[in-house]
Design a protein around this motif. Structure first.
Motif, PDB file in Angstrom:
ATOM      1  N   THR A 104     126.928  20.476 -19.502  1.00 39.21           N
ATOM      2  CA  THR A 104     126.378  19.959 -20.759  1.00 39.21           C
ATOM      3  C   THR A 104     126.406  18.435 -20.770  1.00 39.21           C
ATOM      4  O   THR A 104     125.668  17.813 -21.531  1.00 39.21           O
ATOM      5  CB  THR A 104     127.188  20.486 -21.954  1.00 39.21           C
ATOM      6  OG1 THR A 104     128.565  20.105 -21.793  1.00 39.21           O
ATOM      7  CG2 THR A 104     127.086  21.993 -22.057  1.00 39.21           C
ATOM      8  N   GLU A 105     127.290  17.848 -19.953  1.00 35.12           N
ATOM      9  CA  GLU A 105     127.381  16.401 -19.845  1.00 35.12           C
ATOM     10  C   GLU A 105     127.362  15.977 -18.370  1.00 35.12           C
ATOM     11  O   GLU A 105     127.776  16.732 -17.498  1.00 35.12           O
ATOM     12  CB  GLU A 105     128.674  15.867 -20.486  1.00 35.12           C
ATOM     13  CG  GLU A 105     128.610  15.702 -21.990  1.00 35.12           C
ATOM     14  CD  GLU A 105     128.791  17.024 -22.717  1.00 35.12           C
ATOM     15  OE1 GLU A 105     128.268  17.155 -23.831  1.00 35.12           O
ATOM     16  OE2 GLU A 105     129.454  17.919 -22.158  1.00 35.12           O
TER      17      GLU A 105
ATOM     18  N   SER B 110     126.934  11.014 -20.398  1.00 37.51           N
ATOM     19  CA  SER B 110     125.680  11.249 -21.116  1.00 37.51           C
ATOM     20  C   SER B 110     125.375  12.737 -21.132  1.00 37.51           C
ATOM     21  O   SER B 110     125.924  13.505 -20.338  1.00 37.51           O
ATOM     22  CB  SER B 110     124.527  10.490 -20.450  1.00 37.51           C
ATOM     23  OG  SER B 110     124.347  10.935 -19.115  1.00 37.51           O
ATOM     24  N   LYS B 111     124.517  13.153 -22.051  1.00 38.00           N
ATOM     25  CA  LYS B 111     124.099  14.544 -22.129  1.00 38.00           C
ATOM     26  C   LYS B 111     123.254  14.910 -20.915  1.00 38.00           C
ATOM     27  O   LYS B 111     122.425  14.132 -20.451  1.00 38.00           O
ATOM     28  CB  LYS B 111     123.286  14.796 -23.408  1.00 38.00           C
ATOM     29  CG  LYS B 111     124.100  14.758 -24.694  1.00 38.00           C
ATOM     30  CD  LYS B 111     125.066  15.934 -24.753  1.00 38.00           C
ATOM     31  CE  LYS B 111     125.835  15.954 -26.066  1.00 38.00           C
ATOM     32  NZ  LYS B 111     126.831  17.061 -26.111  1.00 38.00           N
ATOM     33  N   SER B 112     123.478  16.114 -20.404  1.00 40.79           N
ATOM     34  CA  SER B 112     122.723  16.576 -19.224  1.00 40.79           C
ATOM     35  C   SER B 112     121.402  17.193 -19.662  1.00 40.79           C
ATOM     36  O   SER B 112     121.128  18.371 -19.429  1.00 40.79           O
ATOM     37  CB  SER B 112     123.551  17.592 -18.426  1.00 40.79           C
ATOM     38  OG  SER B 112     124.724  17.009 -17.939  1.00 40.79           O
ATOM     39  N   THR B 113     120.575  16.362 -20.289  1.00 40.13           N
ATOM     40  CA  THR B 113     119.293  16.859 -20.795  1.00 40.13           C
ATOM     41  C   THR B 113     118.169  16.716 -19.780  1.00 40.13           C
ATOM     42  O   THR B 113     117.118  17.329 -19.920  1.00 40.13           O
ATOM     43  CB  THR B 113     118.903  16.101 -22.070  1.00 40.13           C
ATOM     44  OG1 THR B 113     118.916  14.683 -21.786  1.00 40.13           O
ATOM     45  CG2 THR B 113     119.891  16.391 -23.187  1.00 40.13           C
TER      46      THR B 113
END
Length: 529
Positions: free
Chosen positions: A294-295, A323-326
């Protein structure tokens, strides 16, 4: 013995050899090292860490009056040594000739005078290194996104970010700097500051942008501003980095569920994970999950001085961030199949050229040339022809090259493969084109020619022969064949562009060093009227 040798030099070589044979090896060596007649000797390999200067001085006062003793080193870091100063050079010479290794020391020889010029260079080098380190600290204090870039593409990626991404994506950004020392061979780092690093990283990861930058950018790292002085090559350095990460980055972040680590250079990954496991108080190691993270935690060695005097505790800088793992921060494009690399590079070259031109010119769209006639000069292995026929949807593409095209392109009914050189194709096309609607509206050339000016010559010749429409969109690759270096190549292209403008009416001209261009190539794009 030494005085006798000096007297005999140049008079009787056999006598000289006999005299030398009567000397000990130590005395013969002293002949060269004591020529300066210094009153200071070097005493190496001291055998006692706590040896006092008084005790060592007494060891040598048998050879003459000892003025000063300086003991250097010890404490476990290195074997101590000393300098012993006598009142006269004769006493020093006597010590060198007669003193033998003992329970206090291993070696005695003449002390070499300090080369002040070398010391000055050393100080200058240190000051330069300190200035470089401070500059990069300042850069890191403003940076929140790092791009891992092929070293040959640094200037191109900086120009692309400033003049393409910032305009097309409406993202404010600043190029803060680049790595000046080589962290990894052929790879450099570009430091960027932006109000929203995730938005910028997402923009760079769009498919249409990835196609352009994939040859230049390997990875993106979202980091928090500021750097710590530590070196990932040491266990101590990794612990410093992880402590900073836990205390200053993760602690201020929302609940971290699962983590993917991005480490640069990747060879330090094992050391970093070991440090996480040894210092982990919050169960961070258990959250490492690269598949379903998620990160993303990014840890980047941004600076490492590799000089002889490098101190790993102070001559290295590391940045990190959460950071977000987007998005996928790895920039990759599907590898071309066997034999397709040349086609792939050429295809992305013209695709990037048109895309960059469209972003610069609000009134231009390649879509407006759909169902028009195009010519591709020097088309093999047909990457440009492929783009014109399949992407730009040309009605007809005259693909001019004596070589073979890819079978799939050869079978395309919109492609007219003319197996000849462009100078032969122009007269043939002149005899075939009878109507205005059959005239060429798109002229492209990636041909390898002996002269850079030949690209413009063929374009203008086609215009003169009447096979081009009143306004023609053109894309030409200018290939520098003389000299070396960016400045030299840019100067040659500037001259070629100036000559083209002098010979014809050219509108909306742009010059680019595309990611798919080689070092000595530049692409010019515009309209001939």
């Amino acid at each position: 013995h030494i005085n006798n040798i000096v007297t005999m030099v140049g008079t009787n070589k056999s006598c000289l050899l006999l005299a030398l044979s009567s000397l000990s090896i130590r005395a013969a060596a002293a002949l060269s090292v004591t020529s300066a007649r210094s009153n200071v000797i070097f005493v190496g390999g001291l055998c006692e860490d706590d040896l006092s200067s008084t005790k060592l001085g007494k060891e040598f006062d048998r050879y003459g009056n000892v003025v000063d003793v300086s003991i250097i080193g010890g404490g476990g870091k290195q074997q101590p040594y000393a300098f012993v100063q006598f009142e006269t050079p004769q006493s020093a010479q006597a010590a060198i000739l007669e003193a033998a290794p003992s329970s206090l020391y291993r070696q005695v020889k003449a002390a070499q005078p300090i080369d002040r010029s070398k010391r000055k260079r050393s100080n200058t080098s240190r000051q330069k290194r300190e200035a470089e380190l401070q500059h990069l600290k300042d850069v890191c204090s403003r940076t929140n996104l790092i791009l891992q870039v092929q070293s040959t593409h640094i200037d191109r990626i900086k120009e692309f970010l400033s003049n393409y991404i910032s305009k097309n994506e409406s993202i404010e950004l600043a190029i803060e700097g680049q790595s000046s020392s080589s962290i990894t061979k052929n790879v450099s780092l570009v430091f960027v500051s932006t109000s929203n690093p995730i938005s910028l990283a997402s923009a760079l990861s769009k498919s249409e942008n990835l196609e352009i930058i994939a040859r230049a950018v390997n990875k993106l790292y979202i980091v928090q501003s500021g750097a710590v002085q530590a070196d990932m090559i040491t266990e101590e350095g990794c612990e410093i980095i992880v402590k900073d990460l836990i205390q200053n980055k993760i602690a201020s972040y929302d609940d971290v569920e699962s983590i993917r680590l991005q480490i640069f250079p990747p060879s330090f990954r094992g050391r970093v994970i070991a440090a996480v496991e040894s210092l982990d108080d919050d169960g961070l190691a258990a959250k490492l999950n690269p598949r379903d993270a998620t990160e993303t935690i990014s840890i980047v060695q941004v600076y490492k001085h590799k000089g002889k005097s490098s101190d790993t505790s102070t001559d290295a800088l590391v940045m990190s961030g959460v950071s977000k793992s987007t998005i996928d921060y790895s920039v990759q494009r599907e590898a071309p199949k066997n034999g397709q690399e040349a086609i792939s590079r050429a295809y992305y070259k013209i695709k990037e050229a048109v895309s960059r031109y469209e972003s610069e010119r609000a009134d231009f769209s390649m879509e407006s040339y759909r169902d028009c006639i195009a010519i591709d000069c020097g088309s093999a292995p047909d990457g440009w022809t492929k783009y014109l026929a399949q992407d730009a949807k040309m009605k007809i593409v005259h693909s001019v090259d004596p070589g073979d095209l890819d079978p799939a392109i050869e079978l395309d009914n919109t492609v007219n493969h003319m197996r000849m050189k462009i100078q032969d194709a122009i007269p043939q096309l002149k005899s075939q084109i009878q109507r205005d609607e059959d005239k060429i509206k798109v002229f492209v050339s990636d041909a390898c020619l002996h002269s850079m000016s030949a690209q413009a010559d063929f374009l203008l010749d086609a215009k003169e022969q009447g096979i081009l429409a009143d306004e023609v969109f053109f894309v030409l690759t200018l290939k520098c064949t003389i000299g070396h270096g960016k400045a030299n190549f840019d100067a040659q292209v500037e001259e070629a562009v100036s000559n083209l403008k002098d010979r014809a009416e050219i509108r909306d001209l742009s010059v680019h060093h595309l990611f798919s261009n080689r070092i000595g190539e530049r692409t010019i794009i515009g309209k001939l009227v």
